[in-house]
Design an enzyme around this catalytic site. Structure first.
Site, PDB file in Angstrom:
ATOM      1  N   LEU A 186       0.914  -1.159  -0.019  1.00 54.17           N
ATOM      2  CA  LEU A 186      -0.307   0.131   0.055  1.00 54.17           C
ATOM      3  C   LEU A 186       1.201   1.247   0.074  1.00 54.17           C
ATOM      4  O   LEU A 186       1.559   1.554   0.807  1.00 54.17           O
ATOM      5  CB  LEU A 186      -1.091   0.083   1.205  1.00 54.17           C
ATOM      6  N   HIS A 218       7.871   1.526  11.114  1.00 55.33           N
ATOM      7  CA  HIS A 218       8.370   2.822  10.687  1.00 55.33           C
ATOM      8  C   HIS A 218       7.382   4.118  11.147  1.00 55.33           C
ATOM      9  O   HIS A 218       6.089   3.655  11.272  1.00 55.33           O
ATOM     10  CB  HIS A 218       8.272   2.874   9.239  1.00 55.33           C
TER      11      HIS A 218
END
Length: 338
Positions: free
Chosen positions: A127, A231
């Site tokens: 994505l 992240h």
């Protein structure tokens, strides 16, 4: 302005390549390599073309398009069954507890074990939303459209689904987890290993990675701190996964240590709560803000829209109906936008 999620086409290759260059590394499913991306599109075309209701090792690539301009602004992917042609490796975090009677102390050691436990699962991944579009819920549209696609083609998927989140990447594009563990065995930095994996697969992991458990106490502090951490740009994605019913069950990525989230497909919120109904009119001006999907395989399209339930079906707002090519009498899947 209306956006729609649709099947990827050959002409999307240039757009995918431009988006891949914006990922910043560590994004294995969207490598900045034209040949690798073309191979993904070819594999996706074959999956869309097959209509048998059986589970095979396939990949579907979806695209987010601005219907007003035709611009491609995002992408996502669905893998039907991982680990079939090549092993699907993860690290599993476990704890070994030992007690010393002489010292009257209990010691707990955290270990990382190389495993293929998740083999056979479906995977939602790849994505990416263009930085200029990160508002208005378009990331949610991309993410949840995959679950409506799965619901519409349920026989093509297994019982379990996973999502790998990118791990911690430093300002130089390196991975503290890779540097502290795998990098010591492979003689290449994270960017080199990540690029090689994206193009060639990770069979080299099977060839070179130590098979014995790794005690995390032996890793550097920065490597330990990265274990199971997403992240910073992936924290919103992690929350969306949790809202869908995914959970972190102590599996992490072997490259950057990012968390792997898992769920039972039929328990995923958007799969479980999606409803099928016939379109009785494309004139709704009030109703429930929803994700609405129409069409099978290469004709699949998903967009935000207003759904007004009626006794005989649902009324849609005209913009949504036009975006997903739904006419009166067509069946659509819809789930409330939350």
């Amino acid at each position: 302005m209306t956006f729609v999620v649709r099947a990827a086409r050959d002409e999307d290759l240039a757009h995918l390549y431009e988006m891949a260059k914006l990922t910043g590394g560590g994004f294995t499913n969207l490598p900045p390599d034209r040949r690798a991306l073309k191979a993904k599109l070819d594999r996706s075309h074959a999956a869309f073309a097959r209509d048998e209701p059986t589970v095979e090792d396939e990949l579907f690539v979806l695209i987010l398009e601005n219907t007003a301009t035709g611009d491609v602004r995002g992408t996502c992917q669905i893998f039907t069954q991982v680990g079939q042609k090549h092993p699907f490796y993860s690290y599993r975090i476990s704890t070994l507890t030992q007690h010393s009677r002489e010292l009257d102390r209990t010691f707990r050691a955290e270990m990382l074990s190389l495993t293929t436990d998740l083999e056979g699962s479906s995977e939602v991944g790849g994505l990416f939303l263009h930085p200029g579009e990160r508002a208005g819920g378009l990331g949610l549209l991309l993410a949840r459209s995959r679950y409506l696609f799965i619901r519409a083609h349920r026989a093509r998927f297994g019982d379990r689904v996973l999502a790998e989140l990118r791990g911690v990447i430093d300002e130089a594009g390196g991975s503290p987890f890779w540097d502290g563990l795998a990098g010591r065995f492979f003689g290449m930095n994270f960017q080199e290993a990540d690029a090689f994996n994206a193009i060639n697969g990770h069979q080299f992991i099977a060839d070179l990675m130590p098979k014995h458990p790794i005690y995390t106490a032996m890793l550097s502090e920065s490597a330990r701190a990265a274990i199971g951490m997403p992240h910073p740009s992936g924290r919103a994605a992690m929350r969306m996964l949790e809202n869908e019913g995914f959970a972190f069950e102590k599996y992490i990525d072997i490259f950057d240590g990012g968390p792997t989230m898992t769920a039972r497909i039929d328990a995923v919120r958007s799969v479980r709560e999606a409803k099928e109904a016939a379109v009785i009119a494309a004139n709704a001006d009030a109703g429930i803000e929803s994700l609405v999907a129409h069409g099978r395989l290469s004709d699949f399209r998903c967009a935000f829209g207003t759904v007004a339930p009626q006794d005989a079906g649902v009324a849609l707002d005209p913009a949504c109906a036009a975006a997903i090519h739904a006419q009166d009498g067509d069946k659509v899947l819809h789930v409330e936008r939350i």
